[in-house]
Design a protein around this motif. Structure first.
Motif, PDB file in Angstrom:
ATOM      1  N   TYR A 159     -12.288 -14.702 -15.659  1.00 19.61           N
ATOM      2  CA  TYR A 159     -11.356 -14.270 -16.576  1.00 19.61           C
ATOM      3  C   TYR A 159     -11.563 -12.708 -16.261  1.00 19.61           C
ATOM      4  O   TYR A 159     -12.603 -12.244 -16.110  1.00 19.61           O
ATOM      5  CB  TYR A 159     -11.668 -14.572 -18.069  1.00 19.61           C
ATOM      6  N   ILE A 160     -10.357 -11.940 -16.422  1.00 19.31           N
ATOM      7  CA  ILE A 160     -10.149 -10.480 -16.278  1.00 19.31           C
ATOM      8  C   ILE A 160      -9.820  -9.992 -17.640  1.00 19.31           C
ATOM      9  O   ILE A 160      -8.963 -10.683 -18.220  1.00 19.31           O
ATOM     10  CB  ILE A 160      -9.273 -10.215 -15.329  1.00 19.31           C
ATOM     11  N   SER A 161     -10.482  -8.910 -18.386  1.00 16.33           N
ATOM     12  CA  SER A 161      -9.979  -8.222 -19.456  1.00 16.33           C
ATOM     13  C   SER A 161      -9.038  -7.100 -18.913  1.00 16.33           C
ATOM     14  O   SER A 161      -9.585  -6.242 -18.270  1.00 16.33           O
ATOM     15  CB  SER A 161     -11.442  -7.753 -20.187  1.00 16.33           C
ATOM     16  N   SER A 162      -7.666  -7.044 -19.542  1.00 19.31           N
ATOM     17  CA  SER A 162      -6.900  -6.084 -19.421  1.00 19.31           C
ATOM     18  C   SER A 162      -7.337  -4.900 -20.403  1.00 19.31           C
ATOM     19  O   SER A 162      -7.721  -5.097 -21.532  1.00 19.31           O
ATOM     20  CB  SER A 162      -5.603  -6.641 -19.672  1.00 19.31           C
ATOM     21  N   ALA A 163      -6.786  -3.719 -19.960  1.00 21.53           N
ATOM     22  CA  ALA A 163      -6.937  -2.532 -20.749  1.00 21.53           C
ATOM     23  C   ALA A 163      -6.094  -2.674 -21.877  1.00 21.53           C
ATOM     24  O   ALA A 163      -6.173  -1.787 -22.784  1.00 21.53           O
ATOM     25  CB  ALA A 163      -6.623  -1.364 -19.855  1.00 21.53           C
ATOM     26  N   ASP A 164      -5.022  -3.463 -21.937  1.00 20.04           N
ATOM     27  CA  ASP A 164      -3.888  -3.726 -22.858  1.00 20.04           C
ATOM     28  C   ASP A 164      -4.315  -4.585 -23.995  1.00 20.04           C
ATOM     29  O   ASP A 164      -3.729  -4.921 -24.788  1.00 20.04           O
ATOM     30  CB  ASP A 164      -2.716  -3.834 -22.289  1.00 20.04           C
ATOM     31  N   GLY A 165      -5.450  -5.181 -24.051  1.00 21.08           N
ATOM     32  CA  GLY A 165      -6.255  -6.138 -24.952  1.00 21.08           C
ATOM     33  C   GLY A 165      -5.750  -7.508 -24.998  1.00 21.08           C
ATOM     34  O   GLY A 165      -5.394  -8.181 -25.916  1.00 21.08           O
ATOM     35  N   PHE A 166      -5.692  -7.941 -23.767  1.00 20.96           N
ATOM     36  CA  PHE A 166      -5.638  -9.372 -23.389  1.00 20.96           C
ATOM     37  C   PHE A 166      -6.284  -9.939 -22.103  1.00 20.96           C
ATOM     38  O   PHE A 166      -6.916  -8.881 -21.611  1.00 20.96           O
ATOM     39  CB  PHE A 166      -4.038  -9.898 -23.204  1.00 20.96           C
ATOM     40  N   TRP A 167      -6.432 -11.175 -21.809  1.00 18.60           N
ATOM     41  CA  TRP A 167      -7.367 -11.568 -20.980  1.00 18.60           C
ATOM     42  C   TRP A 167      -6.194 -12.411 -19.874  1.00 18.60           C
ATOM     43  O   TRP A 167      -5.479 -13.152 -20.445  1.00 18.60           O
ATOM     44  CB  TRP A 167      -8.386 -12.421 -21.324  1.00 18.60           C
ATOM     45  N   TYR A 168      -6.643 -12.494 -18.405  1.00 21.83           N
ATOM     46  CA  TYR A 168      -6.057 -13.204 -17.604  1.00 21.83           C
ATOM     47  C   TYR A 168      -6.894 -13.738 -16.429  1.00 21.83           C
ATOM     48  O   TYR A 168      -7.957 -13.397 -16.348  1.00 21.83           O
ATOM     49  CB  TYR A 168      -4.946 -12.375 -17.241  1.00 21.83           C
ATOM     50  N   TYR A 169      -6.382 -14.612 -15.773  1.00 25.38           N
ATOM     51  CA  TYR A 169      -7.033 -15.285 -14.557  1.00 25.38           C
ATOM     52  C   TYR A 169      -5.943 -15.661 -13.569  1.00 25.38           C
ATOM     53  O   TYR A 169      -4.764 -15.994 -14.078  1.00 25.38           O
ATOM     54  CB  TYR A 169      -8.067 -16.375 -14.980  1.00 25.38           C
ATOM     55  N   TYR A 170      -6.114 -15.744 -12.418  1.00 25.28           N
ATOM     56  CA  TYR A 170      -5.381 -15.916 -11.238  1.00 25.28           C
ATOM     57  C   TYR A 170      -5.040 -17.415 -11.061  1.00 25.28           C
ATOM     58  O   TYR A 170      -6.404 -18.188 -10.601  1.00 25.28           O
ATOM     59  CB  TYR A 170      -5.602 -15.283 -10.132  1.00 25.28           C
ATOM     60  N   ASN A 171      -4.303 -18.155 -11.022  1.00 21.64           N
ATOM     61  CA  ASN A 171      -3.928 -19.102 -10.601  1.00 21.64           C
ATOM     62  C   ASN A 171      -3.792 -19.239  -9.277  1.00 21.64           C
ATOM     63  O   ASN A 171      -4.226 -20.354  -8.363  1.00 21.64           O
ATOM     64  CB  ASN A 171      -2.803 -20.269 -11.293  1.00 21.64           C
ATOM     65  N   GLU A 172      -2.957 -18.490  -8.688  1.00 29.17           N
ATOM     66  CA  GLU A 172      -2.516 -18.380  -7.422  1.00 29.17           C
ATOM     67  C   GLU A 172      -2.534 -16.596  -7.180  1.00 29.17           C
ATOM     68  O   GLU A 172      -1.687 -16.085  -7.719  1.00 29.17           O
ATOM     69  CB  GLU A 172      -1.082 -18.673  -6.856  1.00 29.17           C
ATOM     70  N   LYS A 173      -3.297 -16.302  -6.203  1.00 30.55           N
ATOM     71  CA  LYS A 173      -3.471 -14.782  -6.198  1.00 30.55           C
ATOM     72  C   LYS A 173      -2.966 -14.478  -4.691  1.00 30.55           C
ATOM     73  O   LYS A 173      -3.089 -15.182  -3.717  1.00 30.55           O
ATOM     74  CB  LYS A 173      -4.885 -14.277  -6.118  1.00 30.55           C
ATOM     75  N   SER A 174      -2.115 -13.341  -4.386  1.00 29.14           N
ATOM     76  CA  SER A 174      -1.475 -12.969  -3.187  1.00 29.14           C
ATOM     77  C   SER A 174      -2.552 -12.567  -2.413  1.00 29.14           C
ATOM     78  O   SER A 174      -3.461 -11.938  -2.506  1.00 29.14           O
ATOM     79  CB  SER A 174      -0.617 -11.905  -3.371  1.00 29.14           C
ATOM     80  N   THR A 175      -2.749 -13.211  -1.077  1.00 29.62           N
ATOM     81  CA  THR A 175      -3.776 -13.123  -0.179  1.00 29.62           C
ATOM     82  C   THR A 175      -2.982 -11.974   1.131  1.00 29.62           C
ATOM     83  O   THR A 175      -3.740 -11.612   1.940  1.00 29.62           O
ATOM     84  CB  THR A 175      -4.085 -14.222   0.519  1.00 29.62           C
ATOM     85  N   ASP A 176      -1.989 -11.732   0.930  1.00 27.16           N
ATOM     86  CA  ASP A 176      -1.130 -11.174   1.725  1.00 27.16           C
ATOM     87  C   ASP A 176      -1.769  -9.394   1.592  1.00 27.16           C
ATOM     88  O   ASP A 176      -1.194  -9.036   0.662  1.00 27.16           O
ATOM     89  CB  ASP A 176       0.512 -11.098   1.660  1.00 27.16           C
ATOM     90  N   THR A 177      -2.054  -8.839   2.636  1.00 22.56           N
ATOM     91  CA  THR A 177      -2.668  -7.496   2.431  1.00 22.56           C
ATOM     92  C   THR A 177      -1.621  -6.430   2.389  1.00 22.56           C
ATOM     93  O   THR A 177      -1.861  -5.402   1.819  1.00 22.56           O
ATOM     94  CB  THR A 177      -3.583  -7.330   3.608  1.00 22.56           C
ATOM     95  N   THR A 178      -0.246  -6.811   3.006  1.00 24.19           N
ATOM     96  CA  THR A 178       0.714  -5.908   2.725  1.00 24.19           C
ATOM     97  C   THR A 178       1.591  -5.775   1.504  1.00 24.19           C
ATOM     98  O   THR A 178       2.154  -4.993   1.208  1.00 24.19           O
ATOM     99  CB  THR A 178       1.599  -6.138   3.935  1.00 24.19           C
ATOM    100  N   ASN A 179       1.328  -7.003   0.798  1.00 25.45           N
ATOM    101  CA  ASN A 179       1.839  -7.088  -0.631  1.00 25.45           C
ATOM    102  C   ASN A 179       1.130  -6.367  -1.602  1.00 25.45           C
ATOM    103  O   ASN A 179       0.058  -6.875  -2.203  1.00 25.45           O
ATOM    104  CB  ASN A 179       2.093  -8.581  -0.926  1.00 25.45           C
TER     105      ASN A 179
END
Length: 188
Positions: free
Chosen positions: A64-84
């Motif tokens: 889990y990642i804590s956002s600065a805006d007061g919520f949490w999230y995690y990646y189900n699919e994260k972009s691996t494209d370094t140009t993206n």
């Protein structure tokens, strides 16, 4: 007689030129109702955040990642494209799908119940957490967000399936980001 009329005329003139006096309310509130309401909301938010933290602790294999805006999230699919590296900015048009569940994972809106949506970042209505969460995503990513109720649908709910003050989980897939073409609008 003229002196008497002149004195009355001066008296009436003096009364008519009197500056207006402030009117005070019959009763005064100290603001205690607002203070109590703020305190209750703080307690409710703290309880929701505690509960979300407990759910995250039970699911320890997820990062889990804590956002600065007061919520949490995690990646189900994260972009691996370094140009993206592009994330949406003010005015960009994004196309996305999402589902909504309870924090525990019980479905509220299943896949397909909410149609694919085009949204102009910060120019249209969208609940706060999702609006902020989309700005963290890149094309092709799927992210699951955990929102306390004040970042979701708040006191009123969505008037359909989500009740009052309900924290939610939203799984979002960002399909496309179209950059804003009107440069004048970005400067505003």
């Amino acid at each position: 007689m003229k002196n008497f009329q002149f004195a009355i005329l001066i008296f009436l003139f003096a009364i008519g030129c009197k500056s207006p006096e402030a009117r005070y309310p019959v009763s005064q509130n100290s603001g205690s109702y607002i203070d109590e309401s703020v305190e209750k909301n703080r307690e409710m938010i703290a309880q929701e955040e505690e509960y979300i933290q407990m759910v995250m602790d039970k699911n320890s294999e997820t990062d889990y990642i804590s956002s600065a805006d007061g919520f949490w999230y995690y990646y189900n699919e994260k972009s691996t494209d370094t140009t993206n590296t592009e994330t949406p900015e003010f005015g960009d048009i994004v196309t996305f799908d999402y589902t909504i569940s309870s924090i525990e994972g019980e479905p509220i809106y299943l896949e397909g119940e909410k149609p694919t949506r085009e949204y102009a970042i910060d120019r249209e209505k969208l609940f706060t957490g999702l609006r902020q969460g989309l700005k963290l995503m890149k094309e092709g990513e799927t992210v699951t967000f955990l929102f306390p109720s004040h970042k979701a649908f708040g006191y009123y709910g969505d008037q359909k399936k989500i009740g009052s003050n309900v924290p939610i989980s939203a799984k979002v897939t960002l399909h496309e980001i179209k950059e804003e073409t009107n440069n004048e609008t970005k400067d505003q």
